[in-house]
Motif scaffolding. Structure first.
Motif, PDB file in Angstrom:
ATOM      1  N   VAL A 167       0.839  -1.192   0.000  1.00 41.70           N
ATOM      2  CA  VAL A 167       0.000   0.000   0.000  1.00 41.70           C
ATOM      3  C   VAL A 167       0.877   1.245   0.000  1.00 41.70           C
ATOM      4  O   VAL A 167       0.570   2.242   0.617  1.00 41.70           O
ATOM      5  CB  VAL A 167      -0.936  -0.015   1.225  1.00 41.70           C
ATOM      6  N   SER A 168       1.990   1.202  -0.674  1.00 33.20           N
ATOM      7  CA  SER A 168       2.902   2.333  -0.723  1.00 33.20           C
ATOM      8  C   SER A 168       2.202   3.536  -1.336  1.00 33.20           C
ATOM      9  O   SER A 168       1.420   3.430  -2.266  1.00 33.20           O
ATOM     10  CB  SER A 168       4.136   1.974  -1.543  1.00 33.20           C
ATOM     11  N   GLY A 169       2.501   4.702  -0.779  1.00 38.28           N
ATOM     12  CA  GLY A 169       1.887   5.917  -1.270  1.00 38.28           C
ATOM     13  C   GLY A 169       0.582   6.253  -0.599  1.00 38.28           C
ATOM     14  O   GLY A 169      -0.100   7.180  -1.017  1.00 38.28           O
ATOM     15  N   LEU A 170       0.222   5.522   0.438  1.00 31.68           N
ATOM     16  CA  LEU A 170      -1.042   5.832   1.117  1.00 31.68           C
ATOM     17  C   LEU A 170      -0.992   7.223   1.742  1.00 31.68           C
ATOM     18  O   LEU A 170      -1.851   8.061   1.503  1.00 31.68           O
ATOM     19  CB  LEU A 170      -1.321   4.797   2.197  1.00 31.68           C
ATOM     20  N   SER A 171      -0.009   7.455   2.554  1.00 32.95           N
ATOM     21  CA  SER A 171       0.120   8.771   3.154  1.00 32.95           C
ATOM     22  C   SER A 171       1.531   9.305   3.031  1.00 32.95           C
ATOM     23  O   SER A 171       1.756  10.483   3.127  1.00 32.95           O
ATOM     24  CB  SER A 171      -0.270   8.703   4.627  1.00 32.95           C
ATOM     25  N   SER A 172       2.472   8.419   2.830  1.00 36.40           N
ATOM     26  CA  SER A 172       3.872   8.790   2.705  1.00 36.40           C
ATOM     27  C   SER A 172       4.591   7.592   2.122  1.00 36.40           C
ATOM     28  O   SER A 172       4.054   6.495   2.097  1.00 36.40           O
ATOM     29  CB  SER A 172       4.457   9.155   4.072  1.00 36.40           C
ATOM     30  N   PRO A 173       5.808   7.757   1.613  1.00 37.36           N
ATOM     31  CA  PRO A 173       6.550   6.586   1.145  1.00 37.36           C
ATOM     32  C   PRO A 173       6.677   5.560   2.248  1.00 37.36           C
ATOM     33  O   PRO A 173       6.855   5.891   3.412  1.00 37.36           O
ATOM     34  CB  PRO A 173       7.906   7.175   0.744  1.00 37.36           C
ATOM     35  N   SER A 174       6.560   4.301   1.874  1.00 38.33           N
ATOM     36  CA  SER A 174       6.582   3.249   2.877  1.00 38.33           C
ATOM     37  C   SER A 174       7.990   2.880   3.298  1.00 38.33           C
ATOM     38  O   SER A 174       8.161   2.072   4.192  1.00 38.33           O
ATOM     39  CB  SER A 174       5.891   1.997   2.340  1.00 38.33           C
ATOM     40  N   GLY A 175       9.012   3.449   2.651  1.00 37.47           N
ATOM     41  CA  GLY A 175      10.368   3.153   3.048  1.00 37.47           C
ATOM     42  C   GLY A 175      10.737   3.862   4.323  1.00 37.47           C
ATOM     43  O   GLY A 175       9.938   4.556   4.945  1.00 37.47           O
ATOM     44  N   ASP A 176      11.974   3.740   4.730  1.00 35.90           N
ATOM     45  CA  ASP A 176      12.437   4.330   5.978  1.00 35.90           C
ATOM     46  C   ASP A 176      13.088   5.684   5.790  1.00 35.90           C
ATOM     47  O   ASP A 176      13.599   6.249   6.755  1.00 35.90           O
ATOM     48  CB  ASP A 176      13.430   3.386   6.654  1.00 35.90           C
ATOM     49  N   PHE A 177      13.074   6.271   4.584  1.00 37.46           N
ATOM     50  CA  PHE A 177      13.725   7.538   4.319  1.00 37.46           C
ATOM     51  C   PHE A 177      12.721   8.504   3.700  1.00 37.46           C
ATOM     52  O   PHE A 177      11.996   8.166   2.766  1.00 37.46           O
ATOM     53  CB  PHE A 177      14.925   7.355   3.389  1.00 37.46           C
ATOM     54  N   LEU A 178      12.648   9.712   4.265  1.00 36.57           N
ATOM     55  CA  LEU A 178      11.678  10.703   3.838  1.00 36.57           C
ATOM     56  C   LEU A 178      12.349  12.066   3.689  1.00 36.57           C
ATOM     57  O   LEU A 178      13.352  12.353   4.357  1.00 36.57           O
ATOM     58  CB  LEU A 178      10.530  10.836   4.844  1.00 36.57           C
ATOM     59  N   THR A 179      11.753  12.890   2.859  1.00 33.79           N
ATOM     60  CA  THR A 179      12.162  14.285   2.817  1.00 33.79           C
ATOM     61  C   THR A 179      11.477  15.030   3.950  1.00 33.79           C
ATOM     62  O   THR A 179      10.567  14.511   4.602  1.00 33.79           O
ATOM     63  CB  THR A 179      11.767  14.922   1.478  1.00 33.79           C
ATOM     64  N   LEU A 180      11.895  16.272   4.174  1.00 30.49           N
ATOM     65  CA  LEU A 180      11.314  17.059   5.252  1.00 30.49           C
ATOM     66  C   LEU A 180       9.826  17.321   4.984  1.00 30.49           C
ATOM     67  O   LEU A 180       9.004  17.281   5.910  1.00 30.49           O
ATOM     68  CB  LEU A 180      12.076  18.381   5.401  1.00 30.49           C
ATOM     69  N   ARG A 181       9.472  17.567   3.730  1.00 25.05           N
ATOM     70  CA  ARG A 181       8.067  17.796   3.387  1.00 25.05           C
ATOM     71  C   ARG A 181       7.233  16.535   3.626  1.00 25.05           C
ATOM     72  O   ARG A 181       6.136  16.598   4.190  1.00 25.05           O
ATOM     73  CB  ARG A 181       7.955  18.233   1.925  1.00 25.05           C
ATOM     74  N   GLN A 182       7.752  15.391   3.194  1.00 24.81           N
ATOM     75  CA  GLN A 182       7.024  14.145   3.390  1.00 24.81           C
ATOM     76  C   GLN A 182       6.863  13.814   4.880  1.00 24.81           C
ATOM     77  O   GLN A 182       5.809  13.304   5.307  1.00 24.81           O
ATOM     78  CB  GLN A 182       7.757  13.002   2.680  1.00 24.81           C
ATOM     79  N   ALA A 183       7.905  14.111   5.676  1.00 23.23           N
ATOM     80  CA  ALA A 183       7.814  13.840   7.112  1.00 23.23           C
ATOM     81  C   ALA A 183       6.753  14.714   7.776  1.00 23.23           C
ATOM     82  O   ALA A 183       6.018  14.265   8.656  1.00 23.23           O
ATOM     83  CB  ALA A 183       9.172  14.066   7.766  1.00 23.23           C
ATOM     84  N   ALA A 184       6.656  15.987   7.335  1.00 21.84           N
ATOM     85  CA  ALA A 184       5.644  16.878   7.910  1.00 21.84           C
ATOM     86  C   ALA A 184       4.241  16.443   7.508  1.00 21.84           C
ATOM     87  O   ALA A 184       3.309  16.461   8.324  1.00 21.84           O
ATOM     88  CB  ALA A 184       5.915  18.319   7.469  1.00 21.84           C
ATOM     89  N   GLU A 185       4.063  16.029   6.251  1.00 23.65           N
ATOM     90  CA  GLU A 185       2.740  15.606   5.800  1.00 23.65           C
ATOM     91  C   GLU A 185       2.312  14.282   6.429  1.00 23.65           C
ATOM     92  O   GLU A 185       1.126  14.062   6.704  1.00 23.65           O
ATOM     93  CB  GLU A 185       2.743  15.474   4.274  1.00 23.65           C
TER      94      GLU A 185
END
Length: 584
Positions: A514-532
């Motif tokens: 279900v990748s892409g549900l709310s954020s990437p399902s991996g363990d690494f995110l950008t600052l924008r993705q982490a805030a969202e």
């Protein structure tokens, strides 16, 4: 010979010396009347064995005292002590019966249409019945009781205590042998606590009569929270009221860690019931979806956290739709998709419905034991408000030609109808789970497991009208788990945030269907993705300023996604915790 003379002769033959002697020795009434059983007491009289013990014991004691004058004092003292104890107990029971039993019988007999043949037993140790009759002690009585407890009672109890300890020691020594005899023992009722027992000499009582009897018992005998049971098989009607057994006051991480390895992948430990019995839920046998309804502060998020932790520990995925941030324990955990905004929730539900449909299509041509993949648990926090937010979001985002109904609401309804074989389970949380909140009455019927706490009569009747409503509890974490119309009182296990994160320990690699549900399902995110995604509690601009100023344990970049830096989820979560502490 007249009838009177015949009766006199018959009476004379009845009271012969041999017959009177037999009656004396066997404990029967000397006048020859019947109706006094040997084992049980008659109305207001001693049982046969009690009369027999008195008739044989008193002469034997007198003979022993005459034969051994030196021991007469001890025998007499013992007899006086036993007699005094029995007299005191008899007077206490007479007062107890006068206050409780006799008035209750007077009210019960007309209610059941019986003037005789109604027997009532009330255990004096039930509740606070006996302490209610206690009178305040005078200073002299207090001093006398104190002196007796300090000087006399230790001497009297010395020998019985030593004998009891010796008996326990013998039992421990003989346990290897006596334990093998357990196979020959018949099972007994484990609930032998204090109770109220009613017996009526009638083969049947109507429902209205039983309700009236229960009302009278509850009014005349002030003991709260009793479990009532009726037995109408046979010539007599029997009813019992026993004290309701309670779960333990607290269940923690130790019990969860103990029971978790014993459960199947679809079973979940949620707490302990009465008698320290574990309470488990089955998403395969009981129901694929769970409804949680309770007032504010009852522990709805704690129950959802407990189930989510077990899903993660088995390598599953958890999708959280939470606008208010009730699951901070899940921030930064691999395997968790945290949706905090309506747009994220909308996309998550639509994608989950697609996933469930794909799994169901594959299961159609697969063998019965086919595993569709990792389990996905969808936690819908405050569903009453969430559905409204999804509807409002779609009203603004809907384009020309799009359906009027929110696709997210439709997707949630689809998940409720097809989640079992797809291993996509919904845990819906609401203060009052109305049909409108879940998308319709037919959608609500898919919740086979319903959990309620701090409920009102209206809420209970709406969710589980087929089950009798027990008294609500003020104990924090005390829930009623209703499955198939049967309510089980349960103390739900409480986990701290640290304990929940430690137990989760997902075995999956982080890759999600279900990748892409709310954020990437991996363990690494950008600052924008982490805030969202809610991994950090600040907005993007505030996070950038904190990053520039070095507030807290600032994470180091681990890579690049275009021009944006990538950060590890764990580093971001640690930064969020330290940054919050500094802000406070």
């Amino acid at each position: 010979m007249t009838e009177i003379e015949r009766a006199i002769r018959k009476l004379q033959r009845k009271h012969t010396v041999s017959r009177v002697a037999y009656r004396y020795l066997s404990g029967r009434p000397l006048d020859g009347r019947q109706g006094y059983p040997y084992r049980h007491r008659g109305p207001g009289r001693l049982a046969g064995w009690q009369r027999q013990a008195v008739r044989l014991g008193v002469p034997a004691a007198a003979v022993m005292a005459a034969a051994y004058p030196g021991q007469a004092g001890g025998v007499l003292g013992t007899a006086v002590a036993v007699t005094g104890w029995r007299v005191r107990r008899r007077f206490t029971m007479r007062r107890f019966n006068r206050e409780y039993v006799t008035p209750t019988l007077a009210a019960l007999a007309p209610a059941m249409g019986l003037q005789t043949g109604v027997h009532l037993h009330v255990d004096p140790s039930l509740g606070t019945l006996t302490p209610r009759l206690a009178k305040p002690l005078s200073p002299a009585e207090v001093a006398m009781r104190t002196w007796y407890g300090e000087k006399v009672e230790p001497v009297i109890r010395w020998l019985p205590e030593r004998a009891q300890r010796a008996a326990w020691s013998i039992q421990r020594k003989a346990e290897p042998v006596t334990s093998k005899l357990a196979v020959f023992r018949r099972p007994v009722d484990g609930d032998q606590g204090p109770r109220i027992e009613l017996t009526a000499d009638t083969p049947y009582l109507t429902k209205e009569q039983r309700q009236l009897v229960s009302s009278i018992i509850g009014s005349k005998i002030p003991v709260a929270d009793l479990v009532e049971s009726w037995h109408q098989v046979g010539p007599r009607v029997r009813a019992t009221w026993t004290v309701r057994k309670r779960p333990p006051a607290r269940v923690g991480v130790d019990q969860v860690a103990e029971h978790l390895p014993r459960l199947a992948e679809w079973e979940f430990f949620i707490g302990m019931g009465a008698g320290d019995r574990p309470v488990t839920l089955s998403l395969r046998d009981d129901s694929p979806h769970l409804a949680v309804s309770a007032g504010t502060g009852a522990g709805k998020s704690v129950l959802a956290e407990l189930i989510a932790v077990q899903v993660l520990a088995r390598g599953g995925r958890v999708v959280i739709l939470d606008r208010k941030g009730s699951h901070r324990w899940a921030l930064g955990l691999a395997g968790v998709d945290y949706c905090t905004k309506p747009a994220q929730m909308h996309d998550a539900l639509v994608r989950l419905a697609v996933l469930a449909d794909e799994r169901n299509s594959l299961a159609l041509h697969a063998p019965e034991d086919w595993d569709p993949g990792a389990r996905v648990l969808v936690i819908c926090e405050e569903l009453n408000a969430t559905i409204g937010q999804l509807v409002n979001f779609w009203a603004e985002a809907r384009g020309k030609g799009d359906p009027k109904r929110s696709p997210a609401v439709s997707a949630l309804a689809d998940l409720l109808f097809m989640g079992r074989s797809a291993k996509v389970n919904v845990l819906a949380i609401a203060q009052m789970l109305t049909a409108r909140a879940i998308g319709g009455p037919e959608a609500r019927e898919n919740f086979g497991i319903r959990c309620l706490a701090r409920y009102t009569a209206n809420n209970w009747k709406m969710l589980v009208p087929e089950a009798a409503m027990p008294r609500t509890s003020r104990t924090l974490g005390r829930w009623q788990i209703v499955i198939g119309g049967q309510a089980t009182e349960t103390q739900v296990a409480y986990l701290t945030a640290a304990e929940a994160r430690e137990l989760a320990c997902p075995r999956s690699s982080g890759t999600s269907e279900v990748s892409g549900l709310s954020s990437p399902s991996g363990d690494f995110l950008t600052l924008r993705q982490a805030a969202e995604a809610g991994v950090i509690p600040w907005k993007l601009d505030a996070a950038k300023k904190r990053l520039q100023r070095g507030v807290g344990e600032v994470p180091a970049p681990r890579g690049k996604d275009g021009n944006a830096d990538l950060y590890a989820r764990q580093d971001l979560a640690r930064w969020a915790e330290t940054g919050e502490r500094i802000s406070q």
